[in-house]
Write a protein that holds these residues in place. Structure first.
Motif, PDB file in Angstrom:
ATOM      1  N   ILE A 110       9.700  -7.849 -10.809  1.00  0.00           N
ATOM      2  CA  ILE A 110      10.253  -6.509 -10.630  1.00  0.00           C
ATOM      3  C   ILE A 110       9.059  -5.641 -10.282  1.00  0.00           C
ATOM      4  N   TYR A 111       9.049  -5.207  -9.048  1.00  0.00           N
ATOM      5  CA  TYR A 111       7.863  -4.597  -8.486  1.00  0.00           C
ATOM      6  C   TYR A 111       8.074  -3.097  -8.361  1.00  0.00           C
ATOM      7  N   TRP A 112       7.076  -2.317  -8.799  1.00  0.00           N
ATOM      8  CA  TRP A 112       7.214  -0.865  -8.672  1.00  0.00           C
ATOM      9  C   TRP A 112       5.935  -0.222  -8.148  1.00  0.00           C
ATOM     10  N   CYS A 113       6.062   0.374  -6.977  1.00  0.00           N
ATOM     11  CA  CYS A 113       4.993   1.184  -6.403  1.00  0.00           C
ATOM     12  C   CYS A 113       5.445   2.634  -6.534  1.00  0.00           C
ATOM     13  N   THR A 114       4.647   3.468  -7.211  1.00  0.00           N
ATOM     14  CA  THR A 114       5.104   4.820  -7.532  1.00  0.00           C
ATOM     15  C   THR A 114       4.864   5.838  -6.415  1.00  0.00           C
ATOM     16  N   ALA A 115       4.356   5.376  -5.282  1.00  0.00           N
ATOM     17  CA  ALA A 115       4.047   6.311  -4.184  1.00  0.00           C
ATOM     18  C   ALA A 115       5.327   6.914  -3.616  1.00  0.00           C
ATOM     19  N   ASP A 116       5.166   7.884  -2.736  1.00  0.00           N
ATOM     20  CA  ASP A 116       6.300   8.453  -2.017  1.00  0.00           C
ATOM     21  C   ASP A 116       6.314   7.824  -0.623  1.00  0.00           C
ATOM     22  N   VAL A 117       7.498   7.574  -0.094  1.00  0.00           N
ATOM     23  CA  VAL A 117       7.598   6.978   1.240  1.00  0.00           C
ATOM     24  C   VAL A 117       7.040   7.938   2.304  1.00  0.00           C
ATOM     25  N   GLY A 118       6.819   9.185   1.928  1.00  0.00           N
ATOM     26  CA  GLY A 118       6.186  10.149   2.833  1.00  0.00           C
ATOM     27  C   GLY A 118       4.728   9.844   3.129  1.00  0.00           C
ATOM     28  N   TRP A 119       4.116   8.950   2.357  1.00  0.00           N
ATOM     29  CA  TRP A 119       2.728   8.548   2.605  1.00  0.00           C
ATOM     30  C   TRP A 119       2.723   7.080   3.019  1.00  0.00           C
ATOM     31  N   VAL A 120       1.579   6.619   3.524  1.00  0.00           N
ATOM     32  CA  VAL A 120       1.546   5.252   4.045  1.00  0.00           C
ATOM     33  C   VAL A 120       1.781   4.219   2.942  1.00  0.00           C
ATOM     34  N   THR A 121       1.348   4.523   1.731  1.00  0.00           N
ATOM     35  CA  THR A 121       1.533   3.547   0.649  1.00  0.00           C
ATOM     36  C   THR A 121       3.016   3.237   0.470  1.00  0.00           C
ATOM     37  N   GLY A 122       3.850   4.257   0.588  1.00  0.00           N
ATOM     38  CA  GLY A 122       5.289   4.036   0.481  1.00  0.00           C
ATOM     39  C   GLY A 122       5.832   3.232   1.658  1.00  0.00           C
ATOM     40  N   HIS A 123       5.308   3.478   2.852  1.00  0.00           N
ATOM     41  CA  HIS A 123       5.756   2.695   4.009  1.00  0.00           C
ATOM     42  C   HIS A 123       5.490   1.205   3.782  1.00  0.00           C
ATOM     43  N   SER A 124       4.237   0.900   3.441  1.00  0.00           N
ATOM     44  CA  SER A 124       3.830  -0.503   3.401  1.00  0.00           C
ATOM     45  C   SER A 124       4.219  -1.202   2.109  1.00  0.00           C
ATOM     46  N   TYR A 125       4.212  -0.450   0.980  1.00  0.00           N
ATOM     47  CA  TYR A 125       4.397  -1.127  -0.302  1.00  0.00           C
ATOM     48  C   TYR A 125       5.628  -0.680  -1.080  1.00  0.00           C
ATOM     49  N   ILE A 126       6.515   0.110  -0.444  1.00  0.00           N
ATOM     50  CA  ILE A 126       7.862   0.284  -0.991  1.00  0.00           C
ATOM     51  C   ILE A 126       8.848  -0.296   0.011  1.00  0.00           C
ATOM     52  N   VAL A 127       8.640   0.027   1.287  1.00  0.00           N
ATOM     53  CA  VAL A 127       9.624  -0.398   2.277  1.00  0.00           C
ATOM     54  C   VAL A 127       9.264  -1.768   2.888  1.00  0.00           C
ATOM     55  N   TYR A 128       8.278  -1.802   3.766  1.00  0.00           N
ATOM     56  CA  TYR A 128       8.144  -2.987   4.617  1.00  0.00           C
ATOM     57  C   TYR A 128       7.591  -4.236   3.926  1.00  0.00           C
ATOM     58  N   GLY A 129       6.530  -4.089   3.137  1.00  0.00           N
ATOM     59  CA  GLY A 129       5.949  -5.282   2.503  1.00  0.00           C
ATOM     60  C   GLY A 129       6.905  -5.953   1.531  1.00  0.00           C
ATOM     61  N   PRO A 130       7.333  -5.232   0.500  1.00  0.00           N
ATOM     62  CA  PRO A 130       8.204  -5.863  -0.516  1.00  0.00           C
ATOM     63  C   PRO A 130       9.525  -6.366   0.054  1.00  0.00           C
ATOM     64  N   LEU A 131      10.145  -5.595   0.953  1.00  0.00           N
ATOM     65  CA  LEU A 131      11.439  -6.049   1.475  1.00  0.00           C
ATOM     66  C   LEU A 131      11.252  -7.235   2.416  1.00  0.00           C
ATOM     67  N   ALA A 132      10.181  -7.242   3.194  1.00  0.00           N
ATOM     68  CA  ALA A 132       9.932  -8.414   4.046  1.00  0.00           C
ATOM     69  C   ALA A 132       9.756  -9.659   3.184  1.00  0.00           C
ATOM     70  N   MET A 133       9.206  -9.486   1.981  1.00  0.00           N
ATOM     71  CA  MET A 133       8.982 -10.630   1.097  1.00  0.00           C
ATOM     72  C   MET A 133      10.157 -10.881   0.154  1.00  0.00           C
ATOM     73  N   GLY A 134      11.241 -10.126   0.304  1.00  0.00           N
ATOM     74  CA  GLY A 134      12.439 -10.383  -0.504  1.00  0.00           C
ATOM     75  C   GLY A 134      12.306  -9.975  -1.958  1.00  0.00           C
ATOM     76  N   ALA A 135      11.483  -8.970  -2.231  1.00  0.00           N
ATOM     77  CA  ALA A 135      11.238  -8.551  -3.615  1.00  0.00           C
ATOM     78  C   ALA A 135      12.330  -7.619  -4.133  1.00  0.00           C
ATOM     79  N   THR A 136      12.371  -7.482  -5.459  1.00  0.00           N
ATOM     80  CA  THR A 136      13.157  -6.416  -6.081  1.00  0.00           C
ATOM     81  C   THR A 136      12.217  -5.250  -6.293  1.00  0.00           C
TER      82      THR A 136
END
Ligand code: WTA
Length: 650
Positions: free
Chosen positions: A302-328
């Motif tokens: 159960i993975y949680w990145c506390t960033a906002d998708v408005g910054w790059v951290t949210g792009h890469s580690y809330i949206v694209y990275g975890p979902l590409a890897m099939g994470a929760t």
């Protein structure tokens, strides 16, 4: 560079726990070194193998075409990012939870399985298509942290619409600049968003911005807070109306690996934000691979990145990275201290979060709020901690290690930038011995060095500039619409050696570990976010009372740096406290609350060199209350310094 040499010696060492290593993807430093070597010695083979992590619609003819400073990765290949984040999981992970969402108002929760997220994305994408949006069009997204924000990004990716997410804390002015710069056709927003129990007027900001944005044809509005909004008939559409009549199916577009995936604006040394352009194949590979190896992701996490998708951290580690890897992945809408300062730990406990990724500025705030807040919660589900956004001071690192990680969890201090797309310098948690405050070693394929102005490696112990000596898949491709600025900003410094200049100062120690010291250009790091001094200065001079402004950072216990602005006033303006308050608020309105100066100082004149450059070093010393003001031999007008000192004392 003298400030870069003075780093405290940090002697503490933290080897990965044996149990952690034995179960991790990369379980020893030898394994890391072998792969790292291979990635530099034979990049073609290495990246070809790594790229199998993604699903491609058509294969590439060539891994890399490098025509400095322009790179093309996986030349000729086709893929779709939303297919990688959704469709490919539908077999084995249909019912797995993709997003576990918590609203800021307590007790508001939603879960979306991969099948549900897929359906929602298809439907919204189909709706966007019905509105007439076409592959290559730019779409701005200005939304709170709700699942629809992720749905909007992935729907764009499905059609090849280039999204430009604008942080919901930005002002109407900031939206206008960004929307106009990339000639956005549609803006996706909501009626409002929650922040510490109050509603942010997102739709109102969009209305004010879009009034001056001729390219915008559609504004799509999600109902989130139920706030009343103004309506522009014909231009505005409710999200629910967009999806109501849309088909549930939406064929993904097979996109070239180099098709732009998104633009994300970041601060630079001039007043104009830079539209960092990322493309599909290389970016997605970088995000996916680092999610897998840096966070040592397993299917049950159960993975949680506390960033906002408005910054790059949210792009890469809330949206694209975890979902590409099939994470929760856990998504939380609001503030860390709402309703109480234990909100994060409450979420960790209830959702049994295993991987937790946050920013040093947040960690310092938690330290200040006191140990009693985390101590009220069972944090034993955690197995890995991460940080990003600025150098973490060893004291904060140790607090994180003890109070949150209970001395059981490796900490990955991850260095990267909006421009790099994904993590470039980081420990691998099962392999790397960590040292508090060091981001340790480069990730696969990343050839780093610390060099002096002439480009010579500085060697162990000395300070210098951090450079990347070869291209990597998730690197930015250009600054949107401005190839020259892209070249000047990132690649010109070391001429035809074609090294990427990060703008960060760093040091390498005897073990080859990297210690990032911070920005060497006129860019501040406030609460983990880059802020161009020039941007704040141009906001200040836009005020009627201000003739000239110079902005610097001073050290701040929680935020890392706080904004201090030196202003000279129009002759008929009085230097009052009321005006100080007005100017602070004005900057907040012009850019957003994050840019709001902590302090305004009025000065007779701003000190400049003979060539007219603002002497920031001097102002920094003054702003931080340093006793001795630095070397003044190039100061144009000594009386200026005296006047400033007076202003400080007065
Ligand atoms: C800083 C955020 C030290 C650095 C992902 C960089 C860091 C800038 C670290 C990029 C770290 C980021 N240690 N400094 N682990 N991570 N930085 O574009 O100065 O918002 O250049 O990307 O943040 O900020 P950006």
């Amino acid at each position: 560079m003298s400030n870069i040499d003075t780093m405290l010696q940090e002697e503490r060492r933290f080897p990965p726990p044996t149990e952690f290593s034995s179960r991790s993807h990369i379980g020893s430093i030898e394994e890391y070194e072998r792969l790292y070597r291979q990635s530099l010695d034979d990049p073609e083979t290495f990246w070809s193998q790594m790229a199998e992590e993604l699903d491609w619609i058509e294969p590439w003819e060539k891994v890399l075409e490098w025509d400095p400073p322009f790179s093309r990765w996986f030349v000729g290949a086709k893929l779709n990012a939303s297919v990688n984040c959704l469709d490919r999981h539908l077999g084995s992970r249909s019912d797995k939870v993709a997003i576990r969402w918590e609203g800021e108002p307590p007790n508001e929760q939603r879960e979306l399985t991969y099948a549900e997220l897929h359906a929602a994305v298809c439907r919204f994408a189909a709706g966007l298509r019905e509105l007439g949006l076409e592959t290559g069009d730019r779409v701005a997204i200005y939304m709170p942290m709700v699942p629809e924000l992720v749905i909007a990004c992935l729907a764009c990716a499905r059609l090849g619409l280039v999204h430009s997410v604008i942080f919901a804390g930005f002002s109407a002015e900031a939206i206008k600049d960004r929307v106009n710069d990339s000639e956005v056709r549609a803006v996706i927003t909501s009626d409002g968003g929650w922040r510490r129990g109050k509603v942010l007027d997102l739709k109102g900001n969009v209305d004010r911005a879009v009034a001056d944005c001729p390219s915008v044809e559609h504004v799509i509005v999600l109902r989130r807070t139920g706030t009343e909004v103004d309506w522009n008939e014909g231009r505005d559409h409710w999200w629910n109306d967009v999806i109501r009549d849309a088909p549930a199916e939406c064929e993904p577009v097979a996109l070239d690996a180099e098709h732009p995936l998104f633009i994300l604006y970041t601060s630079g040394t001039t007043g104009k934000p830079k539209g960092i352009l990322h493309t599909t194949g290389g970016y997605l590979l970088g995000a996916a691979l680092t999610t897998k190896y840096v966070f040592d992701l397993r299917d049950e996490d159960i993975y949680w990145c506390t960033a906002d998708v408005g910054w790059v951290t949210g792009h890469s580690y809330i949206v694209y990275g975890p979902l590409a890897m099939g994470a929760t992945t856990v998504i939380y809408e609001g503030a860390p201290d709402y309703p109480e300062p234990d909100r994060f730990w409450d979420i960790v406990e209830r959702h049994k979060v295993t991987i937790f990724y946050t920013a040093p500025t947040a960690i310092r705030a938690f330290m200040k709020w006191g140990d009693e807040w985390p101590e009220q919660h069972d944090l034993s589900s955690l197995r890995l901690l991460g940080t990003v956004g600025e150098p973490i001071n060893p004291e904060a690192w140790m607090w994180y290690h003890r109070t949150i990680g209970k001395e059981q969890c490796p900490i990955v201090d991850t260095w990267w930038q909006t421009e790099t797309g994904s993590i470039l310098i980081t420990p691998l948690p099962g392999a790397t011995v960590t040292k508090p405050g060091s981001a340790t070693k480069p990730f696969f394929g990343i050839e780093t060095d610390v060099v002096d102005e002439a480009g010579e490696s500085v060697g162990p112990g000395a300070g210098g500039l951090l450079v990347i000596k070869r291209p990597w898949p998730s690197m930015l491709r250009t600054i949107y619409g401005d190839d020259d600025r892209y070249r000047d900003q990132y690649w010109a410094k070391y001429g035809d050696r074609n090294w990427y200049f990060t703008g960060d100062g760093a040091r390498i120690d005897e073990d080859g570990y990297l210690w990032i010291v911070g920005r060497v250009d006129d860019v501040l790091n406030v609460a983990g976010h880059r802020l161009g001094t020039a941007e704040v200065e141009s906001a200040l001079v836009a005020h009627d009372s201000v003739v000239e402004a110079a902005v610097v950072g001073r050290p701040d216990e929680i935020k890392g740096q706080a904004v201090v602005a030196f202003c000279t006033l129009e002759s008929d303006s009085k230097p009052t406290d009321a005006l100080k308050g007005e100017l602070k608020a004005f900057v907040g309105e012009q850019i957003g609350p994050i840019a709001r100066p902590a302090e305004i100082r009025f000065a007779e004149a701003v000190p400049k060199t003979r060539s007219g450059k603002i002497m920031r070093r001097l102002l920094k010393d003054i702003a931080s209350g340093a006793e001795e003001v630095g070397d003044t031999t190039t100061l144009e007008d000594y009386s200026v310094l005296a006047a400033l000192r007076e202003s400080e004392e007065g």
